[in-house]
Design an enzyme around this catalytic site. Structure first.
Site, PDB file in Angstrom:
ATOM      1  N   PHE A  21       0.650   2.335   2.729  1.00 32.89           N
ATOM      2  CA  PHE A  21      -0.762   2.363   3.127  1.00 32.89           C
ATOM      3  C   PHE A  21      -1.128   1.087   3.857  1.00 32.89           C
ATOM      4  O   PHE A  21      -0.456   0.052   3.757  1.00 32.89           O
ATOM      5  CB  PHE A  21      -1.675   2.591   1.914  1.00 32.89           C
ATOM      6  CG  PHE A  21      -1.699   1.447   0.929  1.00 32.89           C
ATOM      7  CD1 PHE A  21      -2.640   0.437   1.034  1.00 32.89           C
ATOM      8  CD2 PHE A  21      -0.780   1.390  -0.111  1.00 32.89           C
ATOM      9  CE1 PHE A  21      -2.666  -0.619   0.128  1.00 32.89           C
ATOM     10  CE2 PHE A  21      -0.793   0.345  -1.022  1.00 32.89           C
ATOM     11  CZ  PHE A  21      -1.743  -0.661  -0.896  1.00 32.89           C
ATOM     12  N   CYS A  22      -2.210   1.180   4.615  1.00 32.68           N
ATOM     13  CA  CYS A  22      -2.754   0.038   5.354  1.00 32.68           C
ATOM     14  C   CYS A  22      -4.241   0.300   5.548  1.00 32.68           C
ATOM     15  O   CYS A  22      -4.819   1.152   4.869  1.00 32.68           O
ATOM     16  CB  CYS A  22      -2.031  -0.143   6.688  1.00 32.68           C
ATOM     17  SG  CYS A  22      -2.118   1.293   7.772  1.00 32.68           S
ATOM     18  N   THR A  23      -4.880  -0.404   6.452  1.00 33.68           N
ATOM     19  CA  THR A  23      -6.323  -0.270   6.621  1.00 33.68           C
ATOM     20  C   THR A  23      -6.716   1.106   7.139  1.00 33.68           C
ATOM     21  O   THR A  23      -7.540   1.799   6.548  1.00 33.68           O
ATOM     22  CB  THR A  23      -6.849  -1.351   7.580  1.00 33.68           C
ATOM     23  OG1 THR A  23      -6.418  -2.628   7.131  1.00 33.68           O
ATOM     24  CG2 THR A  23      -8.366  -1.311   7.655  1.00 33.68           C
ATOM     25  N   ILE A  62      -6.668   3.126   3.924  1.00 33.80           N
ATOM     26  CA  ILE A  62      -7.618   2.787   2.859  1.00 33.80           C
ATOM     27  C   ILE A  62      -9.018   3.261   3.195  1.00 33.80           C
ATOM     28  O   ILE A  62      -9.745   3.771   2.334  1.00 33.80           O
ATOM     29  CB  ILE A  62      -7.627   1.264   2.616  1.00 33.80           C
ATOM     30  CG1 ILE A  62      -6.252   0.788   2.159  1.00 33.80           C
ATOM     31  CG2 ILE A  62      -8.688   0.885   1.581  1.00 33.80           C
ATOM     32  CD1 ILE A  62      -6.098  -0.728   2.189  1.00 33.80           C
TER      33      ILE A  62
END
Length: 282
Positions: free
Chosen positions: A181-183, A210
């Site tokens: 996951f990331c932004t 996210i």
């Protein structure tokens, strides 16, 4: 006037960047939008802000191109324009990994929807009974602002460090389901593709990152806020600007508590860098 902020990306083969770049810049300027669009042979990555009618006008124009017809931007609102100018840049990669380019024609990495990820985390395993590992692909200063519970993260200072780190530790993920996951999704998609290429068996990217998780299921299984790359610095699970700020002198994230320090002077110093400034001046 309320400002609409959007972010979106797509891995798609682009071979007409020299033509596309001025067309996009002209369209954005006509609509008085500000932000950044990155174009590369592997796709598009964009962050734009402006009035609702301008954002909608640009997206209608973009969707008329069949390559971008399925792009669904993530939105948030602000009272101020977060960007100072409009940039459209040609790059080698839309997110730098310094490894062979993503080949969009070979398909995307598998993804898991936020609602399904929440269910996995609630039950402690995926739908096939495998333990779920949450893998943060962001940089260390972003992770410090907030991340998922029981996360695996490698204190990255830049995304291009990820391939070497993951290749050295891939044995740790045997028999587990890894969710990167990331932004907003772009780094975790590229990371998931790379993990597949080096032989990690059960890999998913968090669809939409996210911010999409916040939008669809809130802050369950997440602690803190989410760092964003504009003047807001961080968003809480309600997608509202949160307490942390970024020091313009050293780029460190300064928490609400640290902002009470006498060392925090907007535009000049913060508790993370004030000593370094003093030493440099000596």
């Amino acid at each position: 006037m309320q400002i609409v902020n959007i972010s979106a990306y797509k891995f798609v083969s682009l071979n007409d960047i020299e033509t596309l770049r001025p067309e996009m810049r002209s369209r954005c300027e006509d609509l008085e939008l500000k932000g950044t669009i990155l174009l590369a042979p592997e796709g598009i990555n964009m962050f734009l802000a402006g009035p609702r009618e301008s954002i909608d006008g640009f997206m209608a124009w973009l969707h008329a191109d069949t390559r971008f017809a399925d792009i669904a931007p993530k939105e948030s609102l602000s009272d101020n324009q977060p960007f100072k100018r409009m940039l459209v840049r040609a790059k080698k990669e839309i997110i730098t990994m310094k490894r062979p380019l993503i080949r969009p024609e070979e398909g995307r990495a598998p993804s898991v929807r936020p609602v399904d990820l929440k269910r996995w985390l609630d039950q402690g395993h995926d739908d096939e009974g495998r333990p779920v590992v949450m893998l943060d692909t962001r940089n260390d200063f972003e992770v410090a602002v907030g991340t998922f519970d029981n996360v695996v993260e490698y204190n990255l200072t830049k995304f291009s460090e990820f391939p070497d780190v993951i290749e050295a530790r891939k044995a740790e993920f045997e028999g587990k389901t890894v969710v990167s996951f990331c932004t907003g999704g772009i780094r975790c998609e590229k990371a998931a593709i790379h993990m597949q290429e080096v032989g990690i068996g059960h890999v998913y990217q968090l669809e939409g990152g996210i911010l999409k998780y916040f939008e669809e299921v809130g802050g369950d299984h997440y602690r803190g806020d989410c760092f964003v790359f504009d003047y807001r610095t961080a968003l809480n699970p309600n997608l509202e600007p949160a307490g942390p700020k970024q020091c313009f002198a050293c780029r460190a994230v300064v928490t609400a508590e640290e902002q009470q320090s006498p060392h925090y002077v907007v535009g000049k110093s913060c508790p993370h860098c004030v000593g370094r400034h003093d030493q440099a001046a000596a």
